[in-house]
Write a protein that holds these residues in place. Sequence first.
Motif, mmCIF file in Angstrom:
data_model
loop_
_atom_site.group_PDB
_atom_site.id
_atom_site.type_symbol
_atom_site.label_atom_id
_atom_site.label_comp_id
_atom_site.label_asym_id
_atom_site.label_seq_id
_atom_site.Cartn_x
_atom_site.Cartn_y
_atom_site.Cartn_z
ATOM 1 N N GLU A 101 14.419 9.213 5.033
ATOM 2 C CA GLU A 101 14.192 8.512 3.777
ATOM 3 C C GLU A 101 13.014 7.541 3.897
ATOM 4 O OE1 GLU A 101 16.234 8.441 0.480
ATOM 5 O OE2 GLU A 101 15.950 10.407 1.389
ATOM 6 N N LEU A 102 12.983 6.796 4.989
ATOM 7 C CA LEU A 102 11.878 5.856 5.206
ATOM 8 C C LEU A 102 10.546 6.591 5.338
ATOM 9 C CD1 LEU A 102 13.573 3.344 7.671
ATOM 10 C CD2 LEU A 102 12.786 2.834 5.347
ATOM 11 N N ALA A 103 10.577 7.739 6.020
ATOM 12 C CA ALA A 103 9.348 8.527 6.146
ATOM 13 C C ALA A 103 8.875 9.013 4.781
ATOM 14 C CB ALA A 103 9.583 9.709 7.087
ATOM 15 N N ASP A 134 5.367 8.122 2.868
ATOM 16 C CA ASP A 134 4.450 9.157 2.376
ATOM 17 C C ASP A 134 4.101 8.938 0.898
ATOM 18 O OD1 ASP A 134 4.489 10.308 4.862
ATOM 19 O OD2 ASP A 134 5.959 11.875 4.331
ATOM 20 N N ALA A 135 5.034 8.330 0.159
ATOM 21 C CA ALA A 135 4.784 8.098 -1.276
ATOM 22 C C ALA A 135 4.128 6.759 -1.548
ATOM 23 C CB ALA A 135 6.105 8.187 -2.035
ATOM 24 N N SER A 136 3.859 5.980 -0.510
ATOM 25 C CA SER A 136 3.364 4.616 -0.677
ATOM 26 C C SER A 136 1.880 4.510 -0.351
ATOM 27 C CB SER A 136 4.141 3.666 0.239
ATOM 28 O OG SER A 136 5.522 3.714 -0.009
ATOM 29 N N LYS A 137 1.310 3.367 -0.757
ATOM 30 C CA LYS A 137 -0.043 3.029 -0.359
ATOM 31 C C LYS A 137 0.000 1.710 0.411
ATOM 32 C CE LYS A 137 -1.001 0.692 -4.779
ATOM 33 N NZ LYS A 137 -1.836 0.683 -6.003
ATOM 34 N N GLN A 138 -0.789 1.644 1.468
ATOM 35 C CA GLN A 138 -0.780 0.443 2.301
ATOM 36 C C GLN A 138 -1.632 -0.644 1.638
ATOM 37 O OE1 GLN A 138 -1.632 1.261 6.386
ATOM 38 N NE2 GLN A 138 -1.428 -0.871 7.050
ATOM 39 N N ARG A 170 6.325 -4.360 15.796
ATOM 40 C CA ARG A 170 5.736 -3.794 14.586
ATOM 41 C C ARG A 170 6.731 -3.945 13.447
ATOM 42 N NH1 ARG A 170 6.947 1.793 13.677
ATOM 43 N NH2 ARG A 170 8.480 0.686 12.393
ATOM 44 N N VAL A 171 6.274 -4.525 12.349
ATOM 45 C CA VAL A 171 7.127 -4.753 11.182
ATOM 46 C C VAL A 171 6.462 -4.123 9.964
ATOM 47 C CG1 VAL A 171 8.202 -6.475 9.679
ATOM 48 C CG2 VAL A 171 8.029 -6.901 12.145
ATOM 49 N N ARG A 172 7.245 -3.376 9.201
ATOM 50 C CA ARG A 172 6.724 -2.759 7.978
ATOM 51 C C ARG A 172 7.632 -3.103 6.809
ATOM 52 N NH1 ARG A 172 5.729 3.521 9.491
ATOM 53 N NH2 ARG A 172 7.986 3.348 9.829
ATOM 54 N N PHE A 173 7.032 -3.569 5.732
ATOM 55 C CA PHE A 173 7.747 -3.832 4.490
ATOM 56 C C PHE A 173 7.323 -2.802 3.452
ATOM 57 C CE2 PHE A 173 7.603 -8.058 6.493
ATOM 58 C CZ PHE A 173 8.937 -8.413 6.429
ATOM 59 N N PHE A 174 8.297 -2.146 2.844
ATOM 60 C CA PHE A 174 8.042 -1.195 1.769
ATOM 61 C C PHE A 174 8.590 -1.804 0.472
ATOM 62 C CE2 PHE A 174 8.350 1.287 5.658
ATOM 63 C CZ PHE A 174 7.199 2.070 5.591
ATOM 64 N N LEU A 175 7.683 -2.261 -0.366
ATOM 65 C CA LEU A 175 8.040 -2.925 -1.613
ATOM 66 C C LEU A 175 7.671 -2.043 -2.807
ATOM 67 C CD1 LEU A 175 6.628 -6.476 -0.759
ATOM 68 C CD2 LEU A 175 9.015 -5.731 -0.601
ATOM 69 N N TRP A 233 3.509 -2.096 2.429
ATOM 70 C CA TRP A 233 3.249 -0.891 1.651
ATOM 71 C C TRP A 233 3.822 -1.070 0.253
ATOM 72 C CZ3 TRP A 233 1.245 3.758 4.014
ATOM 73 C CH2 TRP A 233 0.998 3.628 5.385
ATOM 74 N N ALA A 234 3.157 -0.481 -0.731
ATOM 75 C CA ALA A 234 3.628 -0.495 -2.116
ATOM 76 C C ALA A 234 4.005 0.925 -2.512
ATOM 77 C CB ALA A 234 2.547 -1.031 -3.054
ATOM 78 N N CYS A 235 5.235 1.089 -2.979
ATOM 79 C CA CYS A 235 5.745 2.427 -3.291
ATOM 80 C C CYS A 235 6.175 2.503 -4.749
ATOM 81 C CB CYS A 235 6.934 2.749 -2.385
ATOM 82 S SG CYS A 235 7.644 4.380 -2.665
ATOM 83 N N PRO A 236 5.679 3.478 -5.503
ATOM 84 C CA PRO A 236 6.079 3.609 -6.913
ATOM 85 C C PRO A 236 7.410 4.321 -7.103
ATOM 86 C CG PRO A 236 4.484 5.298 -6.373
ATOM 87 C CD PRO A 236 4.634 4.453 -5.138
ATOM 88 N N ALA A 237 7.961 4.904 -6.037
ATOM 89 C CA ALA A 237 9.182 5.706 -6.168
ATOM 90 C C ALA A 237 10.399 4.829 -6.434
ATOM 91 C CB ALA A 237 9.408 6.529 -4.901
#
Length: 255
Positions: A242-244, A248-252, A137-142, A193-197
């Motif tokens: 931090e990743l969690a 929580d602040a992101s949208k998939q 499982r791979v997750r990218f938070f951009l 995931w796209a995160c505005p933070a």
Amino acid sequence: MRAHALPYRQLNSLATWFLGTFALASGAVLLLSTGPSAAELRALAGEVLITSVGIAVLVNLANKRRDRQELTEAIGLRHDIERSGLLAVGADYLDLVDWDHQLSRTRALDVSCAWSTTWRGAHREELKRLVRRPGTRVRFFLPDHTDPACVDALSHRFHPVYTHHDVRAKVREALDDCLRLARTAPPGSVEIWACPAFRASTIYRMDDAMVVTQYHSQPDRQPVPTHAYRPGTPLYAFYERELAAIRDASKQVFP
């Protein structure tokens, strides 16, 4: 990593060498200046033995405090490193850990970054093999390039190197690259995931290591402080939280 000599260890060593060299030189000068007979040499040898023992006792008493400080310093530093879970520290995140080894054996990878162009390019083949392995499982938070406040924060963060337009283009390029990677993998094994933070560092979480690289404010490419931590330790757990929080602040956005 190379271990540097401790300050108090250096002080003890210097004191011992200084006293020993001074005593040896003084004895040699006295011996050569008097020209003693055999009997006088035997008597002198006895005096030297007695004097040496006395000096050794005095030096030992003088060094007891420094020995305690040296021991406390060594034990304290080692305890701090062990407790923190620090695996490695350096200024080159591409060489800090064996990325090929880590990516070849991890079953879960999380990457939270601004765009991480260099890292993705350096490990493209390993990432392709990783996402195709069953059970991974791979997750990218951009960053969210559609969020004006997010783009504005990043452009200010990386000013004057990148403008608003540059930031949006860099994030869009990273998103497209991750999407191409995801489409080569089994369904559901890659998430984007796209995160505005706002983010202050890049985080790479793998099964056996958490690697964290800091950002800098200088206009040209610079070495940056980088740390790696092992699982089950306080700092590894901090960055997991931090990743969690980032999730929580992101949208998939994929799938």
